[in-house]
Scaffold this motif. Sequence first.
Motif, PDB file in Angstrom:
ATOM      1  N   VAL A 337     -12.357 115.820 -24.540  1.00  0.00           N
ATOM      2  CA  VAL A 337     -12.886 116.834 -24.727  1.00  0.00           C
ATOM      3  C   VAL A 337     -12.235 117.983 -25.114  1.00  0.00           C
ATOM      4  CG1 VAL A 337     -14.532 118.550 -23.544  1.00  0.00           C
ATOM      5  CG2 VAL A 337     -14.832 116.293 -22.897  1.00  0.00           C
ATOM      6  N   VAL A 338     -11.102 118.166 -24.681  1.00  0.00           N
ATOM      7  CA  VAL A 338     -10.362 119.332 -25.224  1.00  0.00           C
ATOM      8  C   VAL A 338      -9.914 119.052 -26.632  1.00  0.00           C
ATOM      9  CG1 VAL A 338      -8.175 120.659 -24.638  1.00  0.00           C
ATOM     10  CG2 VAL A 338      -9.636 119.850 -22.779  1.00  0.00           C
ATOM     11  N   LEU A 339      -9.471 117.745 -26.798  1.00  0.00           N
ATOM     12  CA  LEU A 339      -8.996 117.462 -28.024  1.00  0.00           C
ATOM     13  C   LEU A 339      -9.949 117.545 -29.197  1.00  0.00           C
ATOM     14  CD1 LEU A 339      -7.058 116.283 -30.152  1.00  0.00           C
ATOM     15  CD2 LEU A 339      -7.726 113.955 -29.227  1.00  0.00           C
ATOM     16  N   GLU A 340     -11.277 117.297 -29.034  1.00  0.00           N
ATOM     17  CA  GLU A 340     -12.334 117.361 -29.996  1.00  0.00           C
ATOM     18  C   GLU A 340     -12.588 118.734 -30.058  1.00  0.00           C
ATOM     19  OE1 GLU A 340     -15.484 115.318 -27.772  1.00  0.00           O
ATOM     20  OE2 GLU A 340     -14.776 113.298 -28.608  1.00  0.00           O
ATOM     21  N   SER A 341     -12.534 119.543 -28.901  1.00  0.00           N
ATOM     22  CA  SER A 341     -12.710 121.032 -29.189  1.00  0.00           C
ATOM     23  C   SER A 341     -11.709 121.610 -29.946  1.00  0.00           C
ATOM     24  CB  SER A 341     -12.913 121.977 -27.829  1.00  0.00           C
ATOM     25  OG  SER A 341     -12.904 123.238 -27.872  1.00  0.00           O
ATOM     26  N   PHE A 342     -10.434 121.233 -29.737  1.00  0.00           N
ATOM     27  CA  PHE A 342      -9.437 121.726 -30.684  1.00  0.00           C
ATOM     28  C   PHE A 342      -9.677 121.526 -32.182  1.00  0.00           C
ATOM     29  CE2 PHE A 342      -5.504 120.291 -32.867  1.00  0.00           C
ATOM     30  CZ  PHE A 342      -4.760 121.205 -32.922  1.00  0.00           C
ATOM     31  N   LEU A 343     -10.238 120.242 -32.496  1.00  0.00           N
ATOM     32  CA  LEU A 343     -10.336 119.703 -33.837  1.00  0.00           C
ATOM     33  C   LEU A 343     -11.467 120.703 -34.498  1.00  0.00           C
ATOM     34  CD1 LEU A 343      -9.854 116.079 -33.700  1.00  0.00           C
ATOM     35  CD2 LEU A 343      -8.339 117.626 -34.507  1.00  0.00           C
ATOM     36  N   LYS A 344     -12.482 120.749 -33.738  1.00  0.00           N
ATOM     37  CA  LYS A 344     -13.748 121.956 -34.001  1.00  0.00           C
ATOM     38  C   LYS A 344     -13.091 123.307 -34.334  1.00  0.00           C
ATOM     39  CE  LYS A 344     -17.294 119.225 -31.688  1.00  0.00           C
ATOM     40  NZ  LYS A 344     -18.416 119.207 -30.636  1.00  0.00           N
ATOM     41  N   PHE A 345     -12.105 123.725 -33.404  1.00  0.00           N
ATOM     42  CA  PHE A 345     -11.773 125.191 -33.674  1.00  0.00           C
ATOM     43  C   PHE A 345     -10.972 125.120 -34.863  1.00  0.00           C
ATOM     44  CE2 PHE A 345      -7.913 127.811 -33.364  1.00  0.00           C
ATOM     45  CZ  PHE A 345      -8.537 128.949 -33.143  1.00  0.00           C
ATOM     46  N   TRP A 346     -10.147 124.012 -35.350  1.00  0.00           N
ATOM     47  CA  TRP A 346      -9.515 124.158 -36.491  1.00  0.00           C
ATOM     48  C   TRP A 346     -10.214 123.773 -37.818  1.00  0.00           C
ATOM     49  CZ3 TRP A 346      -5.203 126.899 -36.692  1.00  0.00           C
ATOM     50  CH2 TRP A 346      -4.318 126.961 -35.662  1.00  0.00           C
ATOM     51  N   LYS A 347     -11.226 123.355 -37.475  1.00  0.00           N
ATOM     52  CA  LYS A 347     -12.376 123.033 -38.760  1.00  0.00           C
ATOM     53  C   LYS A 347     -12.918 124.348 -39.074  1.00  0.00           C
ATOM     54  CE  LYS A 347     -16.305 121.225 -38.186  1.00  0.00           C
ATOM     55  NZ  LYS A 347     -17.359 120.087 -38.107  1.00  0.00           N
ATOM     56  N   ARG A 348     -13.057 125.201 -38.119  1.00  0.00           N
ATOM     57  CA  ARG A 348     -13.746 126.381 -38.492  1.00  0.00           C
ATOM     58  C   ARG A 348     -12.898 127.465 -39.289  1.00  0.00           C
ATOM     59  NH1 ARG A 348     -16.275 125.535 -33.425  1.00  0.00           N
ATOM     60  NH2 ARG A 348     -14.573 126.953 -32.444  1.00  0.00           N
ATOM     61  N   ILE A 349     -11.578 127.320 -39.233  1.00  0.00           N
ATOM     62  CA  ILE A 349     -10.499 128.246 -39.783  1.00  0.00           C
ATOM     63  C   ILE A 349     -10.440 127.751 -41.263  1.00  0.00           C
ATOM     64  CG2 ILE A 349      -8.174 128.917 -39.823  1.00  0.00           C
ATOM     65  CD1 ILE A 349      -8.218 128.333 -36.612  1.00  0.00           C
ATOM     66  N   SER A 350     -10.522 128.709 -41.940  1.00  0.00           N
ATOM     67  CA  SER A 350     -10.244 128.661 -43.596  1.00  0.00           C
ATOM     68  C   SER A 350      -8.643 128.278 -43.706  1.00  0.00           C
ATOM     69  CB  SER A 350     -10.876 129.707 -44.148  1.00  0.00           C
ATOM     70  OG  SER A 350     -10.494 129.597 -45.782  1.00  0.00           O
ATOM     71  N   PRO A 351      -8.259 127.421 -44.507  1.00  0.00           N
ATOM     72  CA  PRO A 351      -6.896 127.314 -44.928  1.00  0.00           C
ATOM     73  C   PRO A 351      -6.050 128.454 -45.236  1.00  0.00           C
ATOM     74  CG  PRO A 351      -8.213 125.436 -45.752  1.00  0.00           C
ATOM     75  CD  PRO A 351      -9.228 126.599 -45.255  1.00  0.00           C
ATOM     76  N   GLY A 352      -6.876 129.298 -45.948  1.00  0.00           N
ATOM     77  CA  GLY A 352      -6.274 130.593 -46.597  1.00  0.00           C
ATOM     78  C   GLY A 352      -4.997 130.342 -47.120  1.00  0.00           C
ATOM     79  N   ASP A 353      -3.876 131.156 -46.950  1.00  0.00           N
ATOM     80  CA  ASP A 353      -2.542 130.931 -47.772  1.00  0.00           C
ATOM     81  C   ASP A 353      -1.684 129.887 -47.333  1.00  0.00           C
ATOM     82  OD1 ASP A 353      -1.490 131.743 -45.373  1.00  0.00           O
ATOM     83  OD2 ASP A 353      -1.199 133.590 -45.812  1.00  0.00           O
ATOM     84  N   ASN A 356      -0.464 129.671 -43.608  1.00  0.00           N
ATOM     85  CA  ASN A 356      -1.679 129.501 -42.472  1.00  0.00           C
ATOM     86  C   ASN A 356      -2.077 127.737 -42.727  1.00  0.00           C
ATOM     87  OD1 ASN A 356      -3.615 129.814 -40.668  1.00  0.00           O
ATOM     88  ND2 ASN A 356      -5.225 130.338 -41.937  1.00  0.00           N
ATOM     89  N   ARG A 357      -1.887 127.145 -43.906  1.00  0.00           N
ATOM     90  CA  ARG A 357      -2.107 125.742 -43.932  1.00  0.00           C
ATOM     91  C   ARG A 357      -0.861 124.880 -43.266  1.00  0.00           C
ATOM     92  NH1 ARG A 357      -3.218 127.023 -49.609  1.00  0.00           N
ATOM     93  NH2 ARG A 357      -0.980 126.186 -50.206  1.00  0.00           N
ATOM     94  N   HIS A 358       0.177 125.302 -43.527  1.00  0.00           N
ATOM     95  CA  HIS A 358       1.453 124.770 -42.814  1.00  0.00           C
ATOM     96  C   HIS A 358       1.398 124.689 -41.393  1.00  0.00           C
ATOM     97  CE1 HIS A 358       3.215 123.533 -46.692  1.00  0.00           C
ATOM     98  NE2 HIS A 358       3.426 124.885 -47.108  1.00  0.00           N
ATOM     99  N   TYR A 359       0.882 126.200 -40.776  1.00  0.00           N
ATOM    100  CA  TYR A 359       0.755 126.173 -39.300  1.00  0.00           C
ATOM    101  C   TYR A 359      -0.327 125.352 -39.035  1.00  0.00           C
ATOM    102  CZ  TYR A 359      -0.403 128.395 -34.841  1.00  0.00           C
ATOM    103  OH  TYR A 359      -0.620 128.679 -33.607  1.00  0.00           O
ATOM    104  N   LEU A 360      -1.388 125.095 -39.756  1.00  0.00           N
ATOM    105  CA  LEU A 360      -2.420 124.385 -39.264  1.00  0.00           C
ATOM    106  C   LEU A 360      -2.133 122.840 -39.170  1.00  0.00           C
ATOM    107  CD1 LEU A 360      -5.303 123.680 -38.765  1.00  0.00           C
ATOM    108  CD2 LEU A 360      -5.743 123.837 -41.159  1.00  0.00           C
ATOM    109  N   LEU A 361      -1.191 122.463 -40.155  1.00  0.00           N
ATOM    110  CA  LEU A 361      -0.716 121.102 -40.133  1.00  0.00           C
ATOM    111  C   LEU A 361       0.170 120.751 -39.143  1.00  0.00           C
ATOM    112  CD1 LEU A 361      -0.170 120.289 -44.082  1.00  0.00           C
ATOM    113  CD2 LEU A 361      -1.641 118.981 -42.482  1.00  0.00           C
ATOM    114  N   ARG A 362       1.269 121.651 -38.772  1.00  0.00           N
ATOM    115  CA  ARG A 362       2.126 121.724 -37.815  1.00  0.00           C
ATOM    116  C   ARG A 362       1.255 121.449 -36.311  1.00  0.00           C
ATOM    117  NH1 ARG A 362       5.020 125.270 -40.644  1.00  0.00           N
ATOM    118  NH2 ARG A 362       4.230 127.120 -39.110  1.00  0.00           N
ATOM    119  N   SER A 363       0.493 122.261 -36.010  1.00  0.00           N
ATOM    120  CA  SER A 363      -0.480 122.100 -35.095  1.00  0.00           C
ATOM    121  C   SER A 363      -1.245 121.003 -34.803  1.00  0.00           C
ATOM    122  CB  SER A 363      -1.465 123.422 -35.001  1.00  0.00           C
ATOM    123  OG  SER A 363      -0.985 124.808 -35.031  1.00  0.00           O
TER     124      SER A 363
END
Length: 577
Positions: A337-353, A356-363
């Motif tokens: 449940v926490v993992l799915e919530s994590f993925l939904k959270f990152w899905k709502r974040i715009s990749p941006g610069d 931000n994209r690299h931080y998203l990938l690392r996370s």
Amino acid sequence: MKFMKLGTRSDTFYTEQATRSLVSDIPPNLVIKINDTTYLLHKLQSPLLSKCGLLQRLCSDTNDSESDVLELHDMPGGSEAFELCAKFCYGISINISAYNFVPSLCASKLLQMNESIERGNFVGKLESFFGSCILEGWKDSVSTLQATEKLPEWSENLGIIRKCIDSIIEKILTPPSQVKWSYTYTRPGYNRKQHHSVPKDWWTEDISILNIDLFRCIIMTIRSTHVLPPQLIGESLHVYACKWLPCIINVQSSGSSVSQTEESKEKNRKILETIVSMIPADRGSVSVGFLLKLLSMSNLFGVSTVSKTELIKRASIQFHEAKVSDLNFYDVELVQVVLESFLKFWKRISPGDADNRHYLLRSIRKVGKLVDSYLQVVARDDNMEVSKFVALAETVPAIGRMEHDDLYQAINIYLKVHSELSKAEKKRLCGILECQKLSPEVRAHAVKNEFLPLRTVVQLLYYEQEKDSNGTTSTKLQKPHELLLGAKMRPATRDSNGKRSLGLDKEEFKREDITRKASLAESREKSEHKTQRLDDKLALDLEKKMVIREGNEESKKKMSIGRTRSSKSEYGSEKRR
């Protein structure tokens, strides 16, 4: 701890059959009953009535020689508090401290022992001690506030609670360099002799003795000042939870329910929900491990859906910071449940610069590695179902796993522990492996692994054959038919407990891992630039990857409609012919 000594006479009260009497030549003519205790005292022959306005009023209709019987069952603090007042009237020596100040003041207020009745009366002396000693001290204020828990209404009406809280907050907001009073600090590894400076969280342990309502009042007032950082507020919540919810320490490593009465369950539920409501909104104010532990306990105590949802949300935001030890080994569904919530959270974040994209990938990749390590732990559970194991493994998106070596090890462990699996279950379990994401060394082991289903071994062999034909294989392997024959002919080994071995024990895996790292170090350096460009491309396509299910469903609907229309059109054409 400061105290006030009053009176000089020795204590001459004695007990006889639940009756408290005073050694005196004068016979008692005043009987006062307080709950189960009876006091035999005197009227005008002692200063008792002269100092107590209430007793004067109650005895005004009788003669001095007559015996009066009074019932004071609503005495705040009970017989102990009344006896302190009585001893003060008789001049018997008493000590007033933070522990008995509250009942003494409440009882003396009820008995109307004010300055208007007699100068130097009990109420005046108590209020003077309260202002000059208790409120000036740190532990005195905290202990007095704790004592108000037994007489909340009286303490509130007399202003004791408000004054104590103000004094405590004033000291908490004092810069640590100016803290001169004693405090309790028993954290592991802390030695006050080696630390000349006062720790910033010096106050958290002392106020943790308060009940949750008083604690909340202090914390929320401190938060409203915006003086202390949110991490310090979060630390105070962690200290409080460890004191009042001791099962928080062992909840991660125990699958059994904590035995508790309905009363204790309700108390723990209130504490947990209140703590959740006080967590600062700032990310990182509390650790993800603390959030996950609170979340694990939420089912034990029947926490409200609102509080549980908030915990899931907060834990998912920081999920990439978690360690395997933070996860509940007996609640795979909760981790999912926490993992799915994590993925939904990152899905709502715009990749941006790019950053931000690299931080998203690392996370996401950190979380992927965390889940695979967690799967290696839960794979050893005899009761772990294949469906739960696979569901959690499949929840990690493809972008979260650059390689499947850790996932393979988790599957390998699961197959060893659950030797009774059917062919269909083995097929389902191994279906989540991707051959092209296994390192050459792990693939070499996998094709010889007798625990893997034959279908998976054939897929591995086919992939290796394809690589050989393309001239891209970097590790020399046996011929496919030799490997397949070896996998089927290999004798089963057994460990010290008589169980079939994995075929890849820890020591062997470590040795192969060291060899693999050494052989790949040079190629890793050469492909660094290529990986960077791949990360950029993956990051740009991240949102598409994470919502692929929704896109597939929409496409299926459109294709279905298109087929229906096409079918009708063809049917019409045929009919016209």
